[in-house]
Scaffold this active site. Structure first.
Site, PDB file in Angstrom:
ATOM      1  N   CYS A 282       0.805  -1.222   0.000  1.00  0.00           N
ATOM      2  CA  CYS A 282       0.000   0.000   0.000  1.00  0.00           C
ATOM      3  C   CYS A 282       0.838   1.273   0.000  1.00  0.00           C
ATOM      4  O   CYS A 282       0.441   2.285  -0.557  1.00  0.00           O
ATOM      5  CB  CYS A 282      -0.923  -0.012   1.207  1.00  0.00           C
ATOM      6  SG  CYS A 282      -0.050  -0.311   2.752  1.00  0.00           S
ATOM      7  N   GLU A 461      -2.182   2.455  13.017  1.00  0.00           N
ATOM      8  CA  GLU A 461      -1.787   1.158  13.568  1.00  0.00           C
ATOM      9  C   GLU A 461      -0.352   1.306  14.062  1.00  0.00           C
ATOM     10  O   GLU A 461       0.401   2.152  13.583  1.00  0.00           O
ATOM     11  CB  GLU A 461      -1.874   0.060  12.497  1.00  0.00           C
ATOM     12  CG  GLU A 461      -3.310  -0.246  12.134  1.00  0.00           C
ATOM     13  CD  GLU A 461      -3.489  -1.500  11.295  1.00  0.00           C
ATOM     14  OE1 GLU A 461      -2.653  -1.778  10.425  1.00  0.00           O
ATOM     15  OE2 GLU A 461      -4.490  -2.199  11.521  1.00  0.00           O
TER      16      GLU A 461
HETATM   17  P1  NDP Z   1     -10.461  -4.825  -0.770  1.00  0.00           P
HETATM   18  O1  NDP Z   1     -10.942  -3.492  -0.357  1.00  0.00           O
HETATM   19  O2  NDP Z   1     -10.986  -5.395  -2.038  1.00  0.00           O
HETATM   20  O3  NDP Z   1     -10.778  -5.910   0.346  1.00  0.00           O
HETATM   21  C1  NDP Z   1     -10.319  -5.785   1.674  1.00  0.00           C
HETATM   22  C2  NDP Z   1     -11.142  -6.666   2.592  1.00  0.00           C
HETATM   23  O4  NDP Z   1     -12.482  -6.172   2.661  1.00  0.00           O
HETATM   24  C3  NDP Z   1     -11.259  -8.110   2.107  1.00  0.00           C
HETATM   25  O5  NDP Z   1     -11.256  -8.955   3.226  1.00  0.00           O
HETATM   26  C4  NDP Z   1     -12.609  -8.108   1.412  1.00  0.00           C
HETATM   27  O6  NDP Z   1     -13.170  -9.384   1.323  1.00  0.00           O
HETATM   28  C5  NDP Z   1     -13.395  -7.198   2.347  1.00  0.00           C
HETATM   29  N1  NDP Z   1     -14.566  -6.556   1.768  1.00  0.00           N
HETATM   30  C6  NDP Z   1     -14.871  -6.363   0.457  1.00  0.00           C
HETATM   31  N2  NDP Z   1     -16.031  -5.652   0.360  1.00  0.00           N
HETATM   32  C7  NDP Z   1     -16.460  -5.397   1.624  1.00  0.00           C
HETATM   33  C8  NDP Z   1     -17.583  -4.695   2.184  1.00  0.00           C
HETATM   34  N3  NDP Z   1     -18.508  -4.109   1.405  1.00  0.00           N
HETATM   35  N4  NDP Z   1     -17.695  -4.631   3.536  1.00  0.00           N
HETATM   36  C9  NDP Z   1     -16.759  -5.180   4.337  1.00  0.00           C
HETATM   37  N5  NDP Z   1     -15.682  -5.866   3.864  1.00  0.00           N
HETATM   38  C10 NDP Z   1     -15.527  -5.971   2.528  1.00  0.00           C
HETATM   39  O7  NDP Z   1      -8.861  -4.725  -0.781  1.00  0.00           O
HETATM   40  P2  NDP Z   1      -7.836  -5.808  -1.317  1.00  0.00           P
HETATM   41  O8  NDP Z   1      -8.010  -7.066  -0.548  1.00  0.00           O
HETATM   42  O9  NDP Z   1      -7.935  -5.841  -2.814  1.00  0.00           O
HETATM   43  O10 NDP Z   1      -6.424  -5.188  -0.881  1.00  0.00           O
HETATM   44  C11 NDP Z   1      -5.736  -4.274  -1.651  1.00  0.00           C
HETATM   45  C12 NDP Z   1      -5.958  -2.867  -1.133  1.00  0.00           C
HETATM   46  O11 NDP Z   1      -5.604  -2.804   0.233  1.00  0.00           O
HETATM   47  C13 NDP Z   1      -5.110  -1.828  -1.818  1.00  0.00           C
HETATM   48  O12 NDP Z   1      -5.884  -0.694  -2.099  1.00  0.00           O
HETATM   49  C14 NDP Z   1      -4.069  -1.475  -0.785  1.00  0.00           C
HETATM   50  O13 NDP Z   1      -3.533  -0.194  -0.930  1.00  0.00           O
HETATM   51  C15 NDP Z   1      -4.816  -1.644   0.489  1.00  0.00           C
HETATM   52  N6  NDP Z   1      -3.903  -1.883   1.599  1.00  0.00           N
HETATM   53  C16 NDP Z   1      -3.706  -0.893   2.525  1.00  0.00           C
HETATM   54  C17 NDP Z   1      -2.799  -1.061   3.556  1.00  0.00           C
HETATM   55  C18 NDP Z   1      -2.590   0.003   4.581  1.00  0.00           C
HETATM   56  O14 NDP Z   1      -2.086  -0.327   5.664  1.00  0.00           O
HETATM   57  N7  NDP Z   1      -2.911   1.243   4.342  1.00  0.00           N
HETATM   58  C19 NDP Z   1      -2.011  -2.287   3.666  1.00  0.00           C
HETATM   59  C20 NDP Z   1      -2.335  -3.277   2.682  1.00  0.00           C
HETATM   60  C21 NDP Z   1      -3.234  -3.062   1.672  1.00  0.00           C
HETATM   61  P3  NDP Z   1     -12.775 -10.363   0.093  1.00  0.00           P
HETATM   62  O15 NDP Z   1     -11.473  -9.934  -0.462  1.00  0.00           O
HETATM   63  O16 NDP Z   1     -12.700 -11.691   0.735  1.00  0.00           O
HETATM   64  O17 NDP Z   1     -13.848 -10.206  -0.905  1.00  0.00           O
END
Ligand code: NDP
Length: 487
Positions: A282, A461
């Site tokens: 990220c 965090e």
């Molecule tokens: P997503 O937003 O697609 O998903 C994150 C989590 O949310 C997953 O567990 C997903 O489930 C769940 N989710 C999806 N829709 C909903 C909803 N409507 N309500 C609640 N939960 C939901 O992110 P990604 O998994 O694709 O991760 C990549 C992103 O994470 C990038 O944008 C990255 O920048 C960010 N990120 C940020 C970090 C930080 O510390 N700032 C660190 C790491 C990543 P499922 O995937 O099982 O569908």
């Protein structure tokens, strides 16, 4: 050999769902299904809440030092099982073994250790008010939830549960559907270490399960890591029950390389901040602003090192330093951004294609890609790609580059390379980002708070302040004098 099926982890053990619904998890480096996981249906969701209530009752009444001792046992188990856990992360995420072996488990364990150490040191205040006085207590929130992304699954589960548990809360964690196993292993370790059943439950599934967590009136807080768009949905949904939220979201972070910088070091930072974990981090510095005087030197070294030093292949091979992207869908998304970069006029310095290495021919690889001749208005320069795609831009004026670096709704991270100590601090103080590095990039020790400015996040965090985000202050006024009443 039959493919394993994992159930949800509730109240200290695996619990079968009633719907029978499962989903498949693939190894991104081979495209093979490696195991199945049961979805948390209504029965599991209810059981998760009931057991978390019981877990909270037991855990929150233990003294902080007792909790600390138990969490430190979990830390020791995490470190003892480093290789086993690291292998799970490699198979689930496609990242190279050489990273997971020394980063993923250890940085997770570090954070639990850090908060286990801090928990007994958390104190309230006491103050005289006339002859009366008040005092405050730091009390846990209750049941908290975590929703994780797929890039650092175990580390994210540790970073969220560490402070939550240290402060006396119960926690329900939903890992990403792409990477569900690390959190289960953490749950087993917590139980083995002596954390009471129900204090850390793992529920599995996709968005619907995440939505349930954000809506449940029994949950006091949601800590979310994921995309900005999903984060907005989570905040909106959490507002229905006025939950506290921590949001760790996406970024499009700038790295500014001035003409007095150590160029080799700046190239190292740019490569780490774009190609480590095959670009799925990220905080990545996907916008590299290089001073015109050192631009040619910078891109020459960048091209040579990218083409000669990056080894893509079977992520379990310890010599491989560049893995597969999380899914076929994500590979296609990253390639569509590369196509946009080309069609909008950027020049490919290197990469720009999918890879099919001999040792992992079916993996979802995209070559480390560098675009030059980029402008600030290009899609690849504005949007988070979350893959190994770097955009290089040039500048010759300090104020102008600061303005350009800040011209985004995101504000997760930023970096500056210069040998001029005054400029380093002057510039970094003006950059609108929560996580900043000077002559460095990417390190995130447990002690340092991390989180985003603007739409990259809410809350932090790690670092001391995070313990406050998992407690609430109770003020207690003590009357030492007679009450004066007009009644
Ligand atoms: P997503 O937003 O697609 O998903 C994150 C989590 O949310 C997953 O567990 C997903 O489930 C769940 N989710 C999806 N829709 C909903 C909803 N409507 N309500 C609640 N939960 C939901 O992110 P990604 O998994 O694709 O991760 C990549 C992103 O994470 C990038 O944008 C990255 O920048 C960010 N990120 C940020 C970090 C930080 O510390 N700032 C660190 C790491 C990543 P499922 O995937 O099982 O569908």
């Amino acid at each position: 050999m039959t493919t394993p099926v994992y159930q949800n982890f509730i109240n200290g053990h695996f619990l079968k769902n009633q719907s029978g619904e499962t989903f498949a998890v693939k190894n991104p480096a081979t495209d093979d299904v490696i195991y199945y996981v049961e979805v948390a249906d209504a029965f599991i969701q209810n059981a998760a809440i009931q057991s978390a209530k019981q877990g909270f009752a037991a855990w929150s009444t233990m003294s902080p030092i007792e909790r600390s001792r138990i969490l430190l046992k979990a830390v020791a188990l995490l470190r003892e099982r480093n290789d086993l856990l690291a292998k799970i992360e490699v198979l689930d995420t496609g990242k190279p073994w050489q990273e997971a072996e020394c980063v993923d488990v250890q940085t997770g364990a570090d954070v639990i250790e850090y908060f286990a150490g801090l928990a007994p040191a958390q104190v309230g205040q006491q103050q005289m008010v006339g002859e009366d006085f008040y005092y405050t207590r730091k009390e846990p929130l209750g049941i908290c939830a975590g929703i994780g992304a797929w890039n650092y699954p175990l580390q994210i589960a540790c970073w969220k549960s560490g402070p939550a548990l240290a402060a006396g809360n119960a926690f329900i964690f939903k890992p990403s559907e792409e990477t569900p196993l690390g959190a289960i292993k953490l749950a087993e370790i917590f139980i083995e270490a002596g954390v009471p059943a129900g204090v850390f439950n793992v529920v599995q599934g996709a968005a619907e399960v995440g939505q349930w967590l954000t809506q449940s009136a029994d949950i006091e807080k949601v800590s979310f890591t994921g995309e900005v768009g999903t984060g907005k949905k989570v905040v909106a949904s959490a507002a229905g029950s006025l939950k506290d939220v921590t949001m760790e979201l996406g970024g499009k972070s700038p790295l500014l390389v001035f003409d007095d910088a150590d160029i080799s070091q700046a190239v190292s930072a740019a490569m780490l901040g774009n190609f480590y974990t095959q670009g799925e981090i990220c905080t990545n510095c996907t916008r590299i602003y290089v001073h015109k005087n050192v631009y040619q030197q910078f891109i020459d070294e960048l091209k040579t090192r990218t083409e000669e030093n990056i080894i893509a292949g079977d992520p379990l091979d310890p010599n491989v330093n560049f893995g597969a992207l999380i899914s076929k869908k994500h590979q296609q998304l990253v390639m569509s951004y590369i196509d946009k970069g080309i069609s909008e006029g950027a020049t490919l310095l290197t990469g720009g294609k999918t890879l099919s290495p001999a040792s992992a021919p079916n993996g979802y690889f995209v070559a480390p890609t560098v675009f030059i001749d980029c402008t600030d208005d290009m899609t690849i320069v504005k949007e988070e790609i979350f893959g190994p795609v770097m955009s290089v831009l040039t500048f010759d004026d300090e104020d102008d580059v600061i303005h350009r670096a800040n011209d985004t709704h995101l504000g997760l991270a930023a970096g500056v390379f210069t040998k001029d100590i005054k400029r380093a601090h002057r510039v970094i103080h003006q950059l609108q980002a929560g996580i900043c590095w000077i002559n460095s990039y990417g390190n995130s020790p447990a002690e340092m708070p991390v989180g985003g400015y603007k739409q990259s996040g809410i809350g932090r965090e790690n670092g001391i302040e995070t313990l406050d985000h998992y407690t609430q202050t109770k003020s207690i006024y003590v009357g030492m004098t007679n009450i004066e009443s007009p009644f």
